[in-house]
Design an enzyme around this catalytic site. Structure first.
Site, mmCIF file in Angstrom:
data_model
loop_
_atom_site.group_PDB
_atom_site.id
_atom_site.type_symbol
_atom_site.label_atom_id
_atom_site.label_comp_id
_atom_site.label_asym_id
_atom_site.label_seq_id
_atom_site.Cartn_x
_atom_site.Cartn_y
_atom_site.Cartn_z
ATOM 1 N N THR A 125 0.817 -1.224 0.000
ATOM 2 C CA THR A 125 0.000 0.000 0.000
ATOM 3 C C THR A 125 0.849 1.272 0.000
ATOM 4 O O THR A 125 1.962 1.293 0.553
ATOM 5 C CB THR A 125 -0.918 0.009 1.238
ATOM 6 N N ASP A 126 0.273 2.333 -0.568
ATOM 7 C CA ASP A 126 0.948 3.644 -0.536
ATOM 8 C C ASP A 126 0.977 4.225 0.880
ATOM 9 O O ASP A 126 1.693 5.189 1.144
ATOM 10 C CB ASP A 126 0.279 4.628 -1.507
ATOM 11 N N GLU A 127 0.191 3.638 1.796
ATOM 12 C CA GLU A 127 0.139 4.195 3.157
ATOM 13 C C GLU A 127 1.466 4.016 3.895
ATOM 14 O O GLU A 127 1.703 4.663 4.910
ATOM 15 C CB GLU A 127 -1.004 3.551 3.960
ATOM 16 N N TYR A 149 -2.313 0.011 10.933
ATOM 17 C CA TYR A 149 -2.439 -0.733 9.662
ATOM 18 C C TYR A 149 -1.220 -0.487 8.779
ATOM 19 O O TYR A 149 -0.572 -1.422 8.292
ATOM 20 C CB TYR A 149 -3.721 -0.325 8.926
ATOM 21 N N LYS A 153 1.768 -3.087 7.376
ATOM 22 C CA LYS A 153 2.090 -3.307 5.958
ATOM 23 C C LYS A 153 3.556 -2.928 5.674
ATOM 24 O O LYS A 153 4.225 -3.592 4.874
ATOM 25 C CB LYS A 153 1.155 -2.495 5.067
HETATM 26 P P1 NAD Z 1 -10.251 -6.853 1.961
HETATM 27 O O1 NAD Z 1 -10.322 -6.431 3.381
HETATM 28 O O2 NAD Z 1 -11.400 -6.607 1.057
HETATM 29 O O3 NAD Z 1 -9.924 -8.415 1.877
HETATM 30 C C1 NAD Z 1 -8.929 -9.027 2.655
HETATM 31 C C2 NAD Z 1 -9.079 -10.528 2.458
HETATM 32 O O4 NAD Z 1 -8.059 -11.191 3.234
HETATM 33 C C3 NAD Z 1 -10.424 -11.084 2.949
HETATM 34 O O5 NAD Z 1 -10.947 -11.970 1.987
HETATM 35 C C4 NAD Z 1 -10.072 -11.816 4.230
HETATM 36 O O6 NAD Z 1 -10.923 -12.900 4.516
HETATM 37 C C5 NAD Z 1 -8.653 -12.278 3.926
HETATM 38 N N1 NAD Z 1 -7.853 -12.523 5.147
HETATM 39 C C6 NAD Z 1 -7.722 -11.726 6.226
HETATM 40 N N2 NAD Z 1 -6.932 -12.307 7.139
HETATM 41 C C7 NAD Z 1 -6.538 -13.499 6.609
HETATM 42 C C8 NAD Z 1 -5.705 -14.549 7.067
HETATM 43 N N3 NAD Z 1 -5.116 -14.495 8.269
HETATM 44 N N4 NAD Z 1 -5.521 -15.613 6.269
HETATM 45 C C9 NAD Z 1 -6.112 -15.693 5.051
HETATM 46 N N5 NAD Z 1 -6.941 -14.741 4.577
HETATM 47 C C10 NAD Z 1 -7.136 -13.655 5.345
HETATM 48 O O7 NAD Z 1 -8.917 -6.193 1.378
HETATM 49 P P2 NAD Z 1 -8.605 -5.470 -0.002
HETATM 50 O O8 NAD Z 1 -9.066 -4.090 0.082
HETATM 51 O O9 NAD Z 1 -9.035 -6.347 -1.101
HETATM 52 O O10 NAD Z 1 -7.012 -5.453 0.070
HETATM 53 C C11 NAD Z 1 -6.250 -6.547 -0.386
HETATM 54 C C12 NAD Z 1 -4.777 -6.231 -0.227
HETATM 55 O O11 NAD Z 1 -4.454 -5.058 -0.955
HETATM 56 C C13 NAD Z 1 -4.371 -5.969 1.213
HETATM 57 O O12 NAD Z 1 -3.098 -6.526 1.429
HETATM 58 C C14 NAD Z 1 -4.290 -4.454 1.307
HETATM 59 O O13 NAD Z 1 -3.351 -4.054 2.263
HETATM 60 C C15 NAD Z 1 -3.844 -4.109 -0.098
HETATM 61 N N6 NAD Z 1 -4.258 -2.794 -0.595
HETATM 62 C C16 NAD Z 1 -5.574 -2.407 -0.541
HETATM 63 C C17 NAD Z 1 -5.953 -1.171 -1.105
HETATM 64 C C18 NAD Z 1 -7.390 -0.724 -1.094
HETATM 65 O O14 NAD Z 1 -7.668 0.416 -1.467
HETATM 66 N N7 NAD Z 1 -8.355 -1.545 -0.716
HETATM 67 C C19 NAD Z 1 -4.981 -0.364 -1.686
HETATM 68 C C20 NAD Z 1 -3.647 -0.787 -1.700
HETATM 69 C C21 NAD Z 1 -3.312 -2.009 -1.169
HETATM 70 O O1 DAU Z 2 -4.184 4.052 0.215
HETATM 71 C C1 DAU Z 2 -4.391 2.672 0.158
HETATM 72 C C2 DAU Z 2 -5.256 2.276 1.317
HETATM 73 O O2 DAU Z 2 -6.561 2.775 1.036
HETATM 74 C C3 DAU Z 2 -5.306 0.788 1.567
HETATM 75 O O3 DAU Z 2 -4.032 0.332 1.908
HETATM 76 C C4 DAU Z 2 -6.299 0.470 2.695
HETATM 77 O O4 DAU Z 2 -6.420 -0.929 2.869
HETATM 78 C C5 DAU Z 2 -7.644 1.043 2.327
HETATM 79 O O5 DAU Z 2 -8.541 0.851 3.391
HETATM 80 C C6 DAU Z 2 -7.519 2.524 2.010
HETATM 81 O O6 DAU Z 2 -7.204 3.274 3.213
HETATM 82 P P1 DAU Z 2 -7.885 4.695 3.530
HETATM 83 O O7 DAU Z 2 -7.793 4.948 4.962
HETATM 84 O O8 DAU Z 2 -7.389 5.741 2.605
HETATM 85 O O9 DAU Z 2 -9.401 4.310 3.061
HETATM 86 P P2 DAU Z 2 -10.814 4.643 3.710
HETATM 87 O O10 DAU Z 2 -11.818 4.212 2.699
HETATM 88 O O11 DAU Z 2 -10.944 4.145 5.085
HETATM 89 O O12 DAU Z 2 -10.783 6.237 3.757
HETATM 90 C C7 DAU Z 2 -10.548 7.020 2.587
HETATM 91 C C8 DAU Z 2 -10.575 8.486 2.986
HETATM 92 O O13 DAU Z 2 -11.910 8.819 3.408
HETATM 93 C C9 DAU Z 2 -9.688 8.815 4.158
HETATM 94 O O14 DAU Z 2 -9.146 10.109 3.976
HETATM 95 C C10 DAU Z 2 -10.639 8.801 5.360
HETATM 96 C C11 DAU Z 2 -11.950 9.283 4.763
HETATM 97 N N1 DAU Z 2 -13.163 8.731 5.387
HETATM 98 C C12 DAU Z 2 -13.243 7.386 5.567
HETATM 99 C C13 DAU Z 2 -14.369 6.812 6.128
HETATM 100 C C14 DAU Z 2 -14.458 5.323 6.335
HETATM 101 C C15 DAU Z 2 -14.207 9.567 5.752
HETATM 102 O O15 DAU Z 2 -14.138 10.793 5.568
HETATM 103 N N2 DAU Z 2 -15.313 8.999 6.318
HETATM 104 C C16 DAU Z 2 -15.437 7.656 6.530
HETATM 105 O O16 DAU Z 2 -16.485 7.227 7.061
#
Ligand code: NAD
Ligand code: DAU
Length: 335
Positions: A125-127, A149, A153
């Site tokens: 992740t970019d975080e 989180y 990562k």
């Molecule tokens: P998500 O929360 O939708 O899904 C996570 C999945 O992992 C679920 O299916 C869950 O059951 C599984 N999981 C959790 N713990 C586990 C374990 N111990 N063993 C096996 N499976 C397990 O997540 P997502 O948003 O699809 O993100 C997927 C990956 O991409 C993550 O590694 C996250 O850090 C990364 N990522 C997400 C975003 C985003 O915007 N969502 C952006 C950049 C990177």
């Molecule tokens: O940047 C990549 C990341 O993006 C991933 O690694 C994470 O898994 C994914 O959850 C996401 O993280 P963010 O914290 O950026 O996503 P979230 O959807 O929780 O929030 C996006 C933005 O919106 C953030 O600035 C917080 C704000 N927000 C979020 C929620 C849930 C609100 O203003 N209100 C809300 O209720």
């Protein structure tokens, strides 16, 4: 590559990636390995469940014996790891599962990669770069995570680096910006806002709403992962994003406009502790491999909103049980 273990493949990005890889590579077998936490959902994989090149294994990445069994039984040669606890707000409430899965789980998978000589790709992740006040993060920038989180990562990224250097594990990392698209659990801001707006419920916007995120379409991210898997240099990390940042308030207004709902649904609430106000990725390294995002932010948001409008069957049942309890804890007292 023939047989790929997609860990976390029942989640949002993992399920899109499993479908994408099956389509892109007609000779690949995709084995989804997933613990099915609150975020894992077999409905996400329903349309590929009968594909003869697809299999599902229910398991935890922290369980080394189960991981090894899956690798042996399915003759796995590649792991793409997406299994993680992913929601920043939950990591602020309780980081325990984040450390277990995101750090220890990555270690277990790296040990399997070392033992069986597997290609390993980490979806990061970019975080990990932390709040970027100016300019854009390059892959060589320091990792300065600011939420539990992000720290979990970043720890995984460092462990991977150590396994590349010390054990010659053939690993790459992608660091993705925020994804939007089909099958995203409605705790994340875009599906939360879209589904709340459909039901005329408030959109809880943190702080002043002037935080910036690079919202990219999930299938563009999947393309980036596929590209790095095949053309990336082992030992390297690659940023994946559009390179354009959007203010949360603008995203919220656009969601409401697309759904024909009033702006009065926006409700300003207390900010997230330690909130990173801006992420920004320099994506030139991936561009050199031949990548361009296929969707603008507007197109990505439009397609996402339409998907939630068309797929109430998918999200309505998620907004019950655990979700209601989480929502109450997260938002009820938030003024
Ligand atoms: P998500 O929360 O939708 O899904 C996570 C999945 O992992 C679920 O299916 C869950 O059951 C599984 N999981 C959790 N713990 C586990 C374990 N111990 N063993 C096996 N499976 C397990 O997540 P997502 O948003 O699809 O993100 C997927 C990956 O991409 C993550 O590694 C996250 O850090 C990364 N990522 C997400 C975003 C985003 O915007 N969502 C952006 C950049 C990177
Ligand atoms: O940047 C990549 C990341 O993006 C991933 O690694 C994470 O898994 C994914 O959850 C996401 O993280 P963010 O914290 O950026 O996503 P979230 O959807 O929780 O929030 C996006 C933005 O919106 C953030 O600035 C917080 C704000 N927000 C979020 C929620 C849930 C609100 O203003 N209100 C809300 O209720």
């Amino acid at each position: 590559m023939q047989n790929i273990l997609v860990t976390g493949g029942a989640g949002f990005i993992g399920s899109n990636l499993a479908r994408f890889l099956l389509t892109q590579h007609p000779d690949y077998t995709i084995v989804v390995y997933d613990k099915l936490t609150y975020a894992g959902n077999l409905d996400n994989l329903r349309d590929i469940a009968k594909n003869p090149r697809y299999a599902f294994v229910h398991g935890d990445i922290c369980d080394a014996a189960a991981v090894e069994r899956a690798v042996r039984e399915h003759a796995i040669d590649t792991i793409i790891n997406l299994a993680a606890e992913t929601h920043v707000d939950r990591s602020i409430m309780d980081a325990d599962a984040f450390i277990r899965t995101d750090v220890y789980g990555t270690y277990v998978l790296l040990e399997a990669a070392k033992k069986f000589g597997l290609r390993y790709h980490q979806v990061g992740t970019d975080e990990v770069y932390g709040w970027v006040e100016e300019g854009s993060s390059k892959e060589t920038d320091a990792l300065l995570p600011r939420s539990p989180y992000a720290a979990s990562k970043a720890s995984a990224d460092l462990l991977i680096h150590s396994y590349v250097v010390t054990h010659q594990v053939q690993a790459t990392i992608t660091r993705g910006a925020n994804n939007i698209g089909p099958y995203q659990y409605p705790e994340k801001v875009v599906p939360l806002f879209v589904t709340n707006a459909i039901d005329n419920l408030p959109l809880p916007l943190y702080g002043d709403g002037r935080q910036q995120r690079d919202y990219q379409f999930v299938l563009d991210h999947c393309e980036g992962i596929d590209l790095v898997l095949h053309k990336g240099k082992v030992g390297e990390a690659y940023n994946v994003g559009t390179g354009r940042e959007i203010y949360n308030i603008d995203m919220a207004r656009m969601v409401l406009q697309m759904l024909g709902k009033p702006e009065s649904l926006i409700q300003y609430v207390a900010d997230r502790p330690g909130h990173d106000r801006r992420y920004s990725l320099d994506v030139n390294k991936l561009r050199v491999l031949g990548w361009e995002p296929g969707h603008t932010f507007e197109q990505a948001l439009e397609q996402t909103v339409q998907w939630y409008v068309d797929n109430e069957w998918w999200w309505r049942k998620l907004k019950s049980g655990e979700y209601v309890e989480y929502y109450r804890k997260q938002y009820a007292e938030r003024k």
